[in-house]
Structure formats: C-alpha cells, structure tokens
Design a protein around this motif. Structure first.
Motif, short mmCIF file in Angstrom:
data_model
loop_
_atom_site.label_atom_id
_atom_site.label_comp_id
_atom_site.label_asym_id
_atom_site.label_seq_id
_atom_site.Cartn_x
_atom_site.Cartn_y
_atom_site.Cartn_z
N LEU A 66 6.66 -5.59 6.95
CA LEU A 66 6.50 -4.02 7.83
C LEU A 66 4.97 -3.70 7.74
O LEU A 66 4.58 -3.30 9.01
N PRO A 67 4.24 -3.46 6.82
CA PRO A 67 2.74 -3.03 6.84
C PRO A 67 1.96 -3.97 7.88
O PRO A 67 1.06 -3.73 8.52
N GLN A 68 2.28 -5.40 8.02
CA GLN A 68 1.69 -6.13 9.17
C GLN A 68 1.79 -5.78 10.42
O GLN A 68 0.98 -5.96 11.22
N VAL A 77 6.38 -7.11 2.59
CA VAL A 77 5.16 -7.69 2.84
C VAL A 77 5.04 -7.81 4.45
O VAL A 77 3.91 -7.46 5.11
N PHE A 127 6.84 0.36 4.52
CA PHE A 127 8.12 0.01 3.56
C PHE A 127 7.84 1.15 2.33
O PHE A 127 6.81 1.42 2.02
#
Ligand SMILES: Cc1ncc(C[n+]2csc(CCOP(=O)(O)OP(=O)(O)O)c2C)c(N)n1
Ligand code: SF4
Lengths: 279, 372
Positions: free
Chosen positions: B40-42, B38, B47
């Motif tokens: 890391l892409p933010q 949840v 991930f």
C-alpha cells in the motif's frame, strides 16, 4: 443581531428538526458554544471540518452543526476518525465523546489513538455519569457517589481522563469546565491548532441524572461547584497534596512535540517506493 | 505466477483500487495484512495496524467515507468483534470489504485448519434485519477475482461485502495466469452531480442506491447509525423508517442478477447435483468427473455468491435433479437454505465434516453412491 446569535445562525443546521435532545440547563450546550467560537476564530471552512462522535448525550452534538458530521458506534468514534484523517489529511477532524464513551467502552481506542499521535482533536465531555441511558455509573463517577447501578455507593476508583491522556502520549492535553467558559474557548483553540493528538477534557454537569441522585442541586449549583473546586494548573504547583484532595486541575496539562503519525507514514511511503524501484 | 490465496486477495484489492487497509493480526488471514503493509505505501495508500478488530473496521468505514476504497481482513474471533460496526456500515451505506478467512470454531477454535462455520454468521452476525452480500472463492485466481468483485459490488450498492475464504484456499499456492490484455471492470461509487444545496444524501433513486458524497467534497451532511430520514437525520417516525429499511433491502433484492454468481458444471442433464462452495467445490468437481466416468449423471453447482442465497440457481438444477448433495465443512448451513428452496422436490443429502480436515472427492463419491 448580537454577535453570538449571528454565529449560531451561521453554524447551526437549519434543516434539522429542533428542539434538541438535551435537558434544559445541560452543560453540553455550553460546550457547543465554545466549539463553535473556537472554530470560527480559527476560521476553518465548514467543508474542511469533520465532527465525529460516539453514542451518548454528548454523541448527539454533531447533528446540530453544519459540518461533515458522523455519529458512530458507542466508544468507537476515534477509530472512524483515524480512518477519515488518514484517508484525507486535509480535513480537520474533531472527535466528541462522553466519559463512558471515551474511557469505558472506548478506553482502548483512546489510549492507542494518543500513543499513535494521529493529528486529531479528542474532546471528552466528562459529566461523571452515563447520561443518555439514565444515570448509571461511569469510570469517572467518583468513589462513594450514587448512580442507578451503584445505589448503595460507588466502590470503584475513578479515572482521571486528562492524566491518562498525558501518560498515553497525547501531545496536548487541557482540562476545563463549562463554568470557565473563557478558559474552555482558549483550550479548544489551542487543541485545534496543535498538530498531533490533542485532548480537551470538559468537566460538565448532568444535573438530571448525576446531580439529582447525589443531591447536588440544579445546573446552576453544579456550575458553582465547578467554580469553587477548580484550581488552575499553575496554582496547584504551589499547593500541598492535601489541599488538592477532591479538586479539579484546569488549564494546560501538557503541550509537547512528538513524531506525528501522518508525517512518519509519509516517510514510510518514500521508503516503500524506493524499495519497490530497487525491486 | 505462483501465488498464495491471501496474496491474491491483497493483489486483487490493489487492482480494485483499495488504498486503505486497517487490520489486526490473526491466523489464517495475517498474510493479507503483511502483503498490504508492504504494497500500500508503494502506491500512496495507507496500511495501519489497529488495536483490535473493532477499531480496524471503524477505521475502514471512516476511510471509505472520506473517499478511499478500504478493506480489512480477519478470522472468526476478529469477525465476531466486527459485527457491530458491520451493521453501522450497512445502515449508513458505506462501501467496504471484509475478508474472513475462516477457522474452525467456536471461540479461538482451530486457528490453522479449514472450516466453513461462519456462513450463517456472515449472513446474520450483526443485529437487526439487514441485507448483506457474501462471496466465496475456491481457487487462488478466484481469490483475486472475487476480491475485485467484492469491491465493485460494495461500491455499486453502498454495502459492506464479506469475502468468506477457506483456510486451505487462503494458504494454498497455485499457478495463476494474468493476461496482459485482460479486461477487468472496476466500479467506483456514484457521486452526486447536483449542487450541494440540492443534495439529499439518503434519497431514494430508481436503483435504491443514493449517490454518495465523500466527506470534504463540499456536500456537508450527517451520517449516523440511528435510523434516519432521507437527509440523514435521526428519526423515529414510522413513515420515514419503513421506506428507509425497505429501500436498504430493495437495493439488493432488485439486483440479484448482478450480485449472484455461480458455476454450473455438467448440471444440465444431472440427476444428482452437488451444491458446494470454497475448497469443497474443488473436491466436488473431482467427484463429478469420476462419477461421470462410471456413467452416473452427476453435476456440480458451485456457489460463488453465498448471500443473498441463490434460489434461482438451485431451482435451475432442480429441473433435472432428483438428489441434491450439499457437502460442507460445518454442521449444515447452506444445506438449510437448499432445503428451504427445495420444498421437498428432490432428496437433499448432507455431508458434514467439522474435524479440521477437508472433504475429499472419495468421501463425496461414496456419499453419492450410497444414494444411487
Ligand atoms: C455497544 C453499546 N453498549 C451500550 C450502549 C448503550 N449506551 C448508550 S449511551 C451509553 C452511555 C453514555 O454515557 P457517556 O458516554 O458518559 O455519555 P453521556 O450520555 O453522559 O453524554 C450507553 C451505555 C450502546 N449504545 N452501545
Ligand atoms: S441526561 Fe444529563 S447529560 Fe444528558 S442531556 Fe440531560 S443533563 Fe445533559
């Protein structure tokens, strides 16, 4: 200086202690030429190319060329390459594996890398044997052939690597031989330019191990075998199954579009950021 | 903030600058993957769930080599699968962090209960002579801090760092306070500053840690798991291999004071010192307080760096201690090291539990009282 010599001087590492590890006449050297020509024709910068290999005679290739080069563990080259590509998508990541490397110990990684469709090129040098360790049978050793671990005869069926790659989801799959040098050059170029997981299977000869144990003759004789037993994919469509028995299909087996991992992941990032903003 | 140990590890990783995680689901480490999938892409990180743990560590090493701080998390079965690539990261000197939330073993063992059976595996699991750094944590806050420390040490010394966590610490929820003005030091790998043609990737330096060029930054070089010369090319020359392997060890052994971390609780006058780590150190602390209330001079040495083993810390408590007690949730892994350092000076007692339950303060107390 002839063109080819200039190319070699440009791309080979001069600080590396030659001679190389390969037997005289080995097909891996011919493949190395095709690799260099394809990279040169496309015009990649040396700095943007990453060559990743596993373990085996084929795995020794990257050390000789002047790119970013990584010699990993046996069978795992694709996993390292996955990390490199995702960490820096601007790099052109090319993975070089032997047949044992790619579809025995690394078989799981191979099908999953194809399924994921990460933008990598995987090249498998298929010499039907474990060269480096002294001629043991590989998953591509044909039924009925000899190796140092199947001295009575190989009783297992062999993998068809390219067909496996097609089924697993690679977007480009081509098969060539080291005899058909022009075809190999063009397959490599196409594979490099294709976005997504591309595969080139290179049928090669290991005359010192596989050839000797099966009385297939010298490197030259083994290359003649490649010449006489390779059938272009287009031509094979018009042939009966019996006629194709024991033959190798060469050319482009698949060229298609599927969603590419990095592009899909970019969308995931956008979604993640949007949901973080919403809290 | 109420946080779980595994969540704290994930947040600590992000704070340390981790932007790549590859893993394969396994209890009791899965929450680390879930949180990072949840988070890391933010932050423009990546991930990826790989096909197994071998692939996970391979991808982590690749990402680190391309310049992104990277981590994986697993438990015993997955940690066993990682051992070959762990050795690769050691010999090729590629920073990365591996979290092992321990379960009871061997094999699939006891997935959801605590144990500390992987202490020796973390030290010696991968083949060949090698140095390693292994850290531990007892509280949720320490999960956060030690993850950051793991990244810092890994970047500083170009070595994989293993964080060994007990299942109860990973799954425990505790209040954690993060202060606004908290100063957290973040270390990034030292990169070469010389022009590429002068760069010798594995050349010795005073610290023993050569600067690391990331792939794609103009320093083209060769990375291999074979023994290599200072340029990174395979070698079987004794005069090149000897100094190379010696340097790998020296870069760690000459920096023990930077790497090793422990807490001394009431040990200065202690006649009896408990040496513990992970969740056991919490019970031990309680036991020390209760023993002191009864008038016994008892102290606690809490090991936060498990490897390289803290010989100095043990020697320090041995100045006063006549008895050392090493409670562990295994058959005696750190106690062997303690005995090795002790050399018969004090009496070394063990307290071993391998039934999936934690060691309680009263169990430690009664073991102490037996010795009184
Ligand atoms: C984990 C592991 N198992 C076994 C080996 C030994 N090994 C080295 S190369 C090799 C096989 C190589 O065969 P292939 O991949 O077909 O490559 P080739 O040498 O024929 O190019 C093996 C089994 C190894 N290096 N690592
Ligand atoms: S053993 Fe076979 S594959 Fe290896 S270098 Fe010799 S001929 Fe080539």
């Amino acid at each position: 200086m002839p063109e080819i010599t200039k190319l070699i001087h440009h791309y080979l590492r001069h600080d590396k202690k030659f001679p190389h590890v390969w037997c005289p006449g080995c097909g891996i050297g011919i493949f190395l030429g095709a690799l260099i020509r394809a990279i040169d024709r496309i015009g990649y910068e040396k700095d943007e190319v990453v060559l990743v290999s596993g373990i085996g005679c084929s795995g020794r290739l990257p050390v000789y060329v002047d790119f970013n080069t990584l010699h990993t563990t046996h069978g795992r080259a694709l996993t390292f390459a996955t990390g490199i590509k995702l960490a820096n998508p601007n790099l052109k990541v090319i993975v070089i594996m032997g047949d044992g490397d790619a579809v025995a110990i690394g078989g799981n990684h191979f099908i999953h890398a194809a399924r994921r469709n990460i933008d990598l090129t995987a090249i498998i040098i298929n010499n039907s044997i474990y060269g480096m360790t002294g001629g043991q049978s590989s998953p591509t050793t044909p039924y009925g052939m000899r190796s140092t671990t199947t001295v009575y005869s190989n009783i297992e069926q062999s993998f068809k690597i390219s067909e496996l790659a097609v089924t697993a989801g690679a977007v480009f799959v081509g098969r060539g031989t080291v005899y058909h040098a022009k075809l190999l050059d063009s397959l490599m170029e196409k594979a490099f330019l294709k976005r997504g997981f591309s595969v080139v299977e290179v049928i090669s000869h290991c005359h010192t191990q596989y050839g000797r144990q099966n009385r297939l003759g010298s490197a030259v004789e083994m290359m003649k075998w490649q010449r006489d037993n390779a059938i272009p994919v287009e031509k094979s469509l018009k042939m009966r199954p019996e006629e194709l028995e024991g033959k190798i299909l060469i050319g482009v087996l698949v060229d298609r579009e599927l969603p590419i991992y990095q592009e899909e992941y970019e969308k995931i990032r956008e979604r993640a950021k949007a949901s973080a903003e919403r809290g | 903030m109420l946080l779980q140990g595994n969540e704290a590890i994930a947040e600590g990783a992000l704070r340390a600058g981790c932007r790549f995680f590859a893993g394969y689901p396994i209890t009791p480490a899965t929450e680390i993957s879930e949180v990072l999938s949840v988070r890391l892409p933010q932050v423009d990180g990546t991930f990826i769930q790989m096909e197994d743990e071998i692939a996970s560590l391979g991808a982590v090493i690749g990402a680190s080599l391309a310049g992104v701080k990277a981590m994986t998390a697993t438990s015993g079965p997955g940690f066993s699968l990682m051992q070959e690539n762990l050795g690769f990261a050691i010999i090729a000197e590629i920073p990365c962090v591996i979290v092992n939330v321990m379960r009871g073993g061997p094999s699939t063992g006891l997935p959801t209960f605590p144990a500390q059976g992987d202490v020796m595996q973390a030290r010696w699991g991968t083949h060949g002579d090698h140095p390693i750094i292994v850290l531990s944590a007892s509280t949720v806050r320490e999960c956060y801090d030690m993850t950051i420390r793991a990244f810092n040490l890994s970047e500083r010394f170009r070595i994989p760092v293993i964080l060994l966590i007990d299942e109860v610490v990973a799954h425990m929820r505790e209040k954690v306070i993060f202060f606004e003005d908290e100063k957290i030091e973040i270390f990034n790998r030292i990169k070469p500053t010389m022009p590429p043609e002068w760069y010798i990737p594995y050349e010795d330096t005073p610290s023993g840690v050569p600067p690391m060029a990331n792939f794609g930054e103009g320093y083209r070089y060769h990375v291999t798991g074979l023994t290599h010369d200072i340029r990174g090319f395979p070698t079987s020359r004794p005069d090149e291999i000897g100094p190379f392997i010696a340097r790998l060890h020296r870069k760690i052994s000459s920096h023990f004071s930077e790497i090793q971390m422990a807490e001394f609780f009431l040990t200065d006058d202690a006649e009896m010192t408990i040496i513990a780590y992970g969740c056991v150190a919490r019970s031990a602390r309680r036991a020390v307080i209760e023993a002191r209330e009864k008038g016994h001079r008892v102290g606690l040495l809490k090991l936060m760096t498990l490897w390289p083993f803290m010989r100095n810390a043990v020697e320090r408590v041995l100045q006063t201690a006549k008895v050392l007690l090493v409670p562990e949730m295994n058959m005696g892994q750190i106690s062997r090291e303690v005995k090795r350092v002790n050399q018969g000076v004090a009496k070394v007692l063990t307290l071993n539990k391998v039934d999936g339950t934690i060691i309680t303060p009263s169990e430690i107390l009664s073991r102490l009282e037996e010795a009184l």
